[in-house]
Design an enzyme around this catalytic site. Structure first.
Site, PDB file in Angstrom:
ATOM      1  CB  SER A 271      -8.168   3.844   2.918  1.00 14.18           C
ATOM      2  OG  SER A 271      -7.302   3.170   3.824  1.00 14.18           O
TER       3      SER A 271
ATOM      4  CE  LYS B 280      -3.891   2.060   2.581  1.00 13.84           C
ATOM      5  NZ  LYS B 280      -4.796   1.932   3.747  1.00 13.84           N
TER       6      LYS B 280
ATOM      7  CB  SER C 141      -8.527   1.091   5.784  1.00 15.55           C
ATOM      8  OG  SER C 141      -9.192   2.326   5.729  1.00 15.55           O
TER       9      SER C 141
END
Lengths: 486, 96
Positions: free
Chosen positions: A153, A78, A177
């Protein structure tokens, strides 16, 4: 069997048997990224040179007899994790030009374990969002239906794993997330206990809630990676110094007699019918597999969304004050004076949702409002945490839905922050209480996957992973791949 | 809770954010809605409840000895800055 539909354990076994080299495996995934990333918008940075260098090093380590369980396994990070020498933008224009000068501990540990970095994944700006639509780099598409969001997210990480552009990806979870996007794309994802995995080099959003974790097809894959990520790090002052259990060895712990609590509050209004039915079917399956299912209640849980939307913005307004246009990040053109430099650099560099949360946080922390909002929310957080503590005196794990519905259309909720915030209604509680929690696929509503959430007591990752693994030994939802990417 | 445009201008100033006229309208509306939404917390009974500052019971922020543990890498760090000279970061003139 196609290479990319294999689990991490199967890919690692193939490497150990020398069925293929780490370089060949990296090339296989790099060509899949090349072919599919434009449509999905899931990677913001692809690092082929770095991947091939990592892969060659992995092959050399294996030839020298130094291979570990993850040596040569490709992964995606990420874009919230700092990667030395590689742009780390956190989904923001503010950091579009930021090349991290060091590796996050998670990145460093996984590199030391011999993994191969394919690139950095798209995400909601500074991890603030539940649909990946707040990213400066545009929304990620859900591989099951390109009109749908992948959740957020960690939406890019979720999409790359679901489309098998990478076998596994790191994520972070502040209010859901990791779990919500895992649910919306039909993969497994674990948010460990607060403090279990180092946050050093992970760009901060809300420091009392943020936790790093892993997203992969199966719970077994998650266990393999969590084993390499977890553990004490003196560079993170909230890192907890206690031994890391052998998550892989404990995967086969029996389910018989494990007490699983069905959280009454998770089945209240807001839960869509088919999602509720699939979650109920999974609970029935757990009962059939020998678990003792009981109903439990956490009466203060309905306070979790409003509590979160005071605490998280407050911490975000403080954490994001470091972005001032001086030492790194976006700087406005021709500042008149220092105040103008601060205001325009931040006004231009941050997107709409990030600015909204910074302002919410600024307000709830301001003189005259602190007690009514922030202190009150901290007290409500104590109430929620105490409810979970009482529940875990009766049961070993809690079970329920991850998200109230399957993936929704891109654009459907962007204009209404409160509706968007309510996506996290089932996930936020675990963050407020610092508990480990995971989402695993439990069926399909039409063409869209639905996620089942399991929550454990502090440092209960082993039992959580074992319970998920037991379910996955009797189901194949986690093995399904969207037809376009099979 | 209903905020005025002037309130939101004040908040934006405290947060050091320049916002446009159009943004001001949007934020006046959405921040008012968010504050109204979180106001449901007021109804929770929290007398005698301690505010929670750390998610793990009995844990607190660890302290470390106040010694230098980092090596000097300012040249590498300065590569990310918009304006530098030598070992300094440049900003508009602050003192007349």
């Amino acid at each position: 069997m196609t290479l990319h539909t294999r689990s991490v354990a199967e890919l690692a076994a193939g490497l150990a048997r020398k069925e293929y080299s780490a370089v060949e495996l990296a090339q296989h995934f790099l060509s899949r990224i090349e072919r599919s990333n434009d449509a999905l918008n899931a990677f913001v940075t692809v690092t082929p040179d770095r991947a091939l260098a990592d892969a060659r090093a992995a092959d050399e380590a294996r030839a020298a007899g130094r291979a570990g369980p993850l040596t040569g396994v490709p992964l995606a990070h990420k874009d919230i994790f700092c990667t030395d020498g590689v742009r780390t933008a956190c989904g923001s224009k503010m950091l579009d030009n930021f090349v991290a000068p060091y590796d996050a501990t998670v990145v460093e540990r996984l590199h030391a374990a011999g993994t191969v970095m394919l690139g950095k994944t798209n995400m909601d700006e500074f991890a603030m969002g539940s649909s990946n639509e707040t990213s400066w780099y545009g929304p990620v598409k859900n591989p099951w239906d390109l009109r749908k969001v992948p959740g957020g997210s960690s939406g890019g990480s979720a999409a790359v794993v679901a489309a098998r552009l990478a076998p596994v990806a790191t994520g972070t979870d502040t209010g859901g997330s990791i779990r919500q996007p895992a649910a919306l794309v039909g993969i497994s994802g674990i948010k460990p206990t607060y403090g279990r995995v180092s946050r050093y080099g992970m760009i901060a959003f809300a420091s009392s809630l943020d936790q790093a974790g892993i997203m992969a097809p199966s719970a077994e894959d998650c266990a393999l990676f969590l084993a390499a990520m977890a553990g004490f790090d003196p560079r993170d002052s909230t890192s907890v110094d206690r031994p890391v259990p052998d998550y892989v060895a404990e995967l086969d712990a029996p389910l018989a007699g494990v007490r699983i609590g069905v959280l009454k509050e998770f089945f209240a209004h807001g839960l869509e019918g088919e999602t509720g039915a699939l979650v109920q079917a999974a609970i029935d399956q757990y009962r059939a597999l020998g678990a003792r299912i009981v109903e439990v209640s956490c009466p203060n849980l309905p306070l979790s969304v409003p509590t979160y939307y005071v605490v998280a913005p407050a911490e975000c307004s403080s954490n994001l004050s470091r972005f001032d246009g001086v030492r790194f990040g976006h700087r406005c053109k021709d500042p008149r004076d220092l105040m103008d430099l601060y205001k325009r650099s931040r006004g231009e560099g941050f997107g709409a949702e990030v600015k909204r949360r910074i302002m919410t946080g600024t307000y709830v922390l301001s003189a005259g409002y602190y007690d009514a909002y922030y202190l009150k929310a901290q007290k409500c957080r104590s109430l929620i945490s105490a409810d979970f503590k009482a529940a875990f005196e009766q049961v070993d794990l809690l079970i329920g839905p991850t998200s109230p519905s399957p993936a929704f259309n891109i654009g459907a909720k962007v204009d209404d922050p409160i509706t968007m915030y309510l996506n996290d209604i089932y996930t936020i509680g675990a963050n407020l209480a610092g508990l480990p929690a995971m989402s695993i696929p439990c069926g399909f509503d039409g063409a869209l996957p639905v996620g089942l959430q399991l929550i454990g007591p502090h440092f209960g990752e082993s039992r959580l992973l074992a319970a998920a693994h037991a379910y996955q030994r009797h189901t194949d939802f986690h093995r399904r791949v969207p037809a376009a990417y099979a | 809770m209903s905020l005025t445009r002037k309130d939101v201008e004040g908040i934006a100033h405290l947060a050091r954010l320049e916002i446009t006229e159009a943004e001001l309208s949007v934020y006046t509306d959405s921040l008012s809605k968010i504050l109204s939404f979180v106001e449901q917390l007021a109804a929770a009974e929290t007398a005698d409840i301690e505010p929670m500052a750390h998610p793990l019971e009995g844990e607190s922020q660890r302290l470390r000895p106040d010694v230098v543990t980092e090596r000097d890498q300012h040249e590498k760090f300065q590569l990310n800055a918009a304006a530098v000279t030598g070992a300094l970061y440049l900003v508009p003139k602050v003192i007349e």
